[in-house]
Design an enzyme around this catalytic site. Sequence first.
Site, PDB file in Angstrom:
ATOM      1  N   ASP A 155       8.376  -4.020  16.521  1.00 32.89           N
ATOM      2  CA  ASP A 155       8.981  -3.432  15.318  1.00 32.89           C
ATOM      3  C   ASP A 155       9.454  -2.011  15.611  1.00 32.89           C
ATOM      4  OD1 ASP A 155       9.863  -3.519  12.697  1.00 32.89           O
ATOM      5  OD2 ASP A 155       8.005  -2.685  11.901  1.00 32.89           O
TER       6      ASP A 155
ATOM      7  N   GLY B 182       0.806  -1.215   0.000  1.00 29.38           N
ATOM      8  CA  GLY B 182       0.000   0.000   0.000  1.00 29.38           C
ATOM      9  C   GLY B 182       0.832   1.254   0.000  1.00 29.38           C
TER      10      GLY B 182
END
Length: 543
Positions: free
Chosen positions: A347, A232
């Site tokens: 992350d 995306g």
Amino acid sequence: MSRESDVEAQQSHGSSACSQPHGSVTQSQGSSSQSQGISSSSTSTMPNSSQSSHSSSGTLSSLETVSTQELYSIPEDQEPEDQEPEEPTPAPWARLWALQDGFANLECVNDNYWFGRDKSCEYCFDEPLLKRTDKYRTYSKKHFRIFREVGPKNSYIAYIEDHSGNGTFVNTELVGKGKRRPLNNNSEIALSLSRNKVFVFFDLTVDDQSVYPKALRDEYIMSKTLGSGACGEVKLAFERKTCKKVAIKIISKRKFAIGSAREADPALNVETEIEILKKLNHPCIIKIKNFFDAEDYYIVLELMEGGELFDKVVGNKRLKEATCKLYFYQMLLAVQYLHENGIIHRDLKPENVLLSSQEEDCLIKITDFGHSKILGETSLMRTLCGTPTYLAPEVLVSVGTAGYNRAVDCWSLGVILFICLSGYPPFSEHRTQVSLKDQITSGKYNFIPEVWAEVSEKALDLVKKLLVVDPKARFTTEEALRHPWLQDEDMKRKFQDLLSEENESTALPQVLAQPSTSRKRPREGEAEGAETTKRPAVCAAVL
């Protein structure tokens, strides 16, 4: 003679080459042979990275982890040849298509254009045919200007600013004297009267609004691309009611499903995860403002104008210790909040820490949280194929995701703090013969004494407490917040002041433009004059 049909042809036929010189004004003839190029794809001016795709609203790693950017120096290029390359001809960033005879088409190359009767205007209303019309007397010497300014990630945002006595209208809505509004692709510009349409504005750097779901278009004006990845992209957008900037993350359902075996993994239920993440509310965590489930997913996030911490570190080589302390204190507060709510980020890296402004002292916000919930076990293992600079040792030695706990985030925070203080990563395959995995699992980081000589012992001690291989002995967020290095009342007071400023700015109501009461020139038609009375200015787009 009106030529709106030509514009409709332009809108429907897409992009084609323009034969007019860049930045030129060409007399409009109503012919379909005129330049009719409209950009069908976004051309963001953001700097590209071969290592990571990221945006000012955060990377796409909450839905896919991309390779981590490296901080090692790039070798200098060879000496350039004596012959300097020719300067490329600047490409137009926008086009104004004239709708009436007497007005000319304009290709915008410069960053600023004034429109009006005055000879000093870049676009002067001086055509004899135009001067003979009744409406000419209602136009101001300096009626309006169109300009662009640098926005997030060095992209540009186009604006229109009204300086007229009788009004400038965008899609029938009054801008208001002295007021500006973002100008998006396909906007119609009218002068003096809302029905007196003179131009259509084509932004050659953005997509057509019609490709987005109606529910999204009803609330937001889509603008530039800020970042993109395999699944995306992230777009700059404006709230229609307030004209405030937001970031909209678009996730392709088709690409996401193919790339992550979504149907086989129930953990990839994006809708459920978004609903959970929308409930998170912390000043140092990016807030999800809205969510649209259409052919693709559209996640509306608050926009961080300062960009990524990674770029800040690279641009400054390293950060001042006081700045590191202010930023890291906020990171700890954010991650502590996530852990208290049962969320492990997994992350954390400088690309996922966003800055509220370009100022040295500013708020930071963690983005792409919820990674552990959105990505399933299979997908997470694929992310380990990249450069795991920020991954904890237990992640690298484990099979699958079993055994992970909140300690993995504390390791990543230690790596981030190391980078901010020194300007280089503690573990890198480019600095030693030892593999990156072995460096991390043994906890042997690259310590350069001359660099760390400028760093306080307390700061270095906190780094060491976080970069402990044994997760049980590693500092938690609570322990880190109690560390002597962070017992700085001036720093905490500065954070509270920044927080108060943000709260005040977000609480202030949007001041809507009010019509000017100036009547220096006659207005055509009293009934039409009523159109501009007490009309609030809003963001609008031709849909």
